[in-house]
Design an enzyme around this catalytic site. Structure first.
Site, short mmCIF file in Angstrom:
data_model
loop_
_atom_site.label_atom_id
_atom_site.label_comp_id
_atom_site.label_asym_id
_atom_site.label_seq_id
_atom_site.Cartn_x
_atom_site.Cartn_y
_atom_site.Cartn_z
N ARG A 12 8.95 -2.24 -15.50
CA ARG A 12 9.75 -2.32 -14.28
C ARG A 12 9.91 -3.79 -13.91
O ARG A 12 9.09 -4.64 -14.27
CB ARG A 12 9.05 -1.56 -13.14
N SER A 14 9.92 -5.26 -10.89
CA SER A 14 9.37 -5.73 -9.63
C SER A 14 8.37 -6.86 -9.89
O SER A 14 7.81 -6.98 -10.99
CB SER A 14 8.66 -4.60 -8.89
N LYS A 83 -1.22 5.49 -12.18
CA LYS A 83 -1.01 6.35 -11.01
C LYS A 83 0.45 6.77 -10.86
O LYS A 83 0.75 7.75 -10.18
CB LYS A 83 -1.48 5.64 -9.73
N ASP A 84 1.37 6.04 -11.51
CA ASP A 84 2.79 6.37 -11.42
C ASP A 84 3.28 7.23 -12.58
O ASP A 84 4.45 7.61 -12.61
CB ASP A 84 3.63 5.08 -11.38
N THR A 129 3.66 3.81 5.38
CA THR A 129 3.29 4.41 4.09
C THR A 129 4.12 5.66 3.86
O THR A 129 4.42 6.40 4.80
CB THR A 129 1.80 4.77 4.02
N SER A 131 3.03 7.62 1.25
CA SER A 131 2.10 8.36 0.41
C SER A 131 1.58 9.58 1.16
O SER A 131 0.93 9.46 2.20
CB SER A 131 0.92 7.46 0.02
N ARG A 133 -0.75 11.41 0.22
CA ARG A 133 -2.21 11.32 0.13
C ARG A 133 -2.78 10.52 1.30
O ARG A 133 -3.76 10.93 1.94
CB ARG A 133 -2.59 10.67 -1.21
N ARG A 134 -2.18 9.37 1.59
CA ARG A 134 -2.66 8.54 2.69
C ARG A 134 -2.39 9.20 4.05
O ARG A 134 -3.23 9.15 4.95
CB ARG A 134 -1.99 7.16 2.63
N ARG A 151 8.87 2.87 1.73
CA ARG A 151 8.79 2.78 0.28
C ARG A 151 9.22 1.41 -0.17
O ARG A 151 9.57 0.56 0.62
CB ARG A 151 9.64 3.89 -0.36
N GLY A 152 9.22 1.23 -1.47
CA GLY A 152 9.55 -0.07 -2.03
C GLY A 152 8.30 -0.72 -2.61
O GLY A 152 7.18 -0.29 -2.33
N ASN A 153 8.49 -1.74 -3.45
CA ASN A 153 7.33 -2.40 -4.03
C ASN A 153 6.54 -3.13 -2.94
O ASN A 153 6.99 -3.27 -1.81
CB ASN A 153 7.74 -3.35 -5.16
N ARG A 157 7.46 -4.16 0.99
CA ARG A 157 6.80 -3.57 2.15
C ARG A 157 6.17 -4.65 3.04
O ARG A 157 6.18 -4.53 4.26
CB ARG A 157 5.75 -2.55 1.69
N CYS A 244 4.88 15.97 -6.51
CA CYS A 244 4.81 14.66 -5.85
C CYS A 244 4.56 14.76 -4.35
O CYS A 244 4.21 13.77 -3.72
CB CYS A 244 6.08 13.86 -6.13
#
Length: 311
Positions: A12, A14, A83-84, A129, A131, A133-134, A151-153, A157, A244
């Site tokens: 990627r 980024s 993780k991705d 965030t 996520s 999960r978070r 979102r975004g790298n 953020r 997801c």
């Protein structure tokens, strides 16, 4: 691979992804001084899309273009944040992981402009965030805080934080280390407070399975304990078949004496239901440990919980 002297690395585009490639290049040159490397950057659909990832098919949105470049022969090696990489389905046919690099920090960090810790944040503080999960775990430990989608790298953020789109951020410690932004960290959260995602802190090297020259060249970069941990974690996620939008967290830990454990949790998005399992491998191999922990959670109702979450 065109020759053993040049390895084309697709990644990627980024800043964080390119920093990860530089780590691989540095370690590879140290291992094989005669090898040259060339970077093939791609922008994935996940990088371009700022909406709900489930509308793009989930985490695979970050890997499809990278996989395509590898399979088309446009590159010889792909560098992924594990993780991705989806674990609920196999790697694209014709590709394999040649190595997992030594694991970095698996924990999450709070970034607050004034340096406040999580417990010090006043009610209504907006945490940036996207996520699930978070969000689920914050709902358990700090329900007075508000999560706002972001979102975004990591660089993007951090820019959004400075622009006032949120009051604080939750980001991976390893990611902040890779982009040299650890000075922004207000607090590093324990894994008890914020259980990490499957594959946290791990970079994986993916090759075409018939490209034995590249596989042989990079295999020495792999870390045995990381391989054991990732194998257990990804088998756990594969058996669980989470999507997801499923708040799933977990991490394996290889001890110095060789013992391996896996702790995993499944949440409802609001954090009101939590399923928890923690097992030691004993004589079990890593994949069997992952399967065993997944089965333990399925017995607690994980399948029904996951299936009730829209995606």
């Amino acid at each position: 691979m065109p020759s053993t002297e040049l390895i084309r690395i697709v990644s990627r585009s980024s800043p964080m992804a390119l920093a990860q490639v530089e780590r691989v290049r540095t370690e590879l040159v140290a291992l094989r001084p005669g090898i040259r490397t060339e970077v093939v950057p791609v922008t994935t659909s996940g990088d371009r899309w700022m909406g709900d990832l489930s509308k793009l098919g989930g985490k695979g949105a970050f890997t499809k273009e990278v996989d395509a470049a590898l399979l088309a022969g446009e590159a010889d090696l792909a560098v992924h944040c594990i993780k991705d990489v989806p674990a609920d389905r196999p790697l694209p046919q014709g590709t394999v992981f040649a190595a997992f690099l030594k694991r970095d920090d698996i924990r999450d960090a709070l970034v607050h402009p004034e340096g406040l810790g999580l417990d010090d944040l006043p009610a209504g503080t907006r945490i940036g965030t996207s996520s699930v999960r978070r969000v689920a775990q914050l709902a358990i430990s700090h329900p007075h805080l508000e999560c706002v989608p972001m979102r975004g790298n990591a660089n993007r953020r951090l820019d959004k934080l400075e622009a006032g789109d949120a009051d604080a951020l939750l980001l991976a410690v390893s990611g902040l280390e890779r982009i040299e932004q650890t000075h922004r960290i207000s607090e590093i959260l324990s894994v008890e407070t914020m259980c990490p995602p499957i594959g946290a802190g791990v970079l994986g090297l993916q090759c075409r399975e018939d490209d034995t020259a590249t596989i042989d060249a990079v295999a020495g970069l792999g870390d045995t304990n990381t391989w054991r941990e990732v194998t257990a974690e990804r088998m756990f996620l594969h058996v669980l078949q989470g999507h997801c939008n499923s708040p799933i967290a977990g991490y394996a830990k290889a001890e110095r004496d060789g013992r391996l454990s896996l702790r995993a949790r499944v949440f409802t998005p609001d954090g009101k239901t939590v399923l928890d399992a923690h097992e030691w491998a004993g004589p079990l191999d890593p994949a069997t440990l992952g399967t065993s922990v997944a089965v333990a959670l399925l017995r607690q109702g994980a399948r029904e919980l996951i299936d009730t979450i829209p995606h």
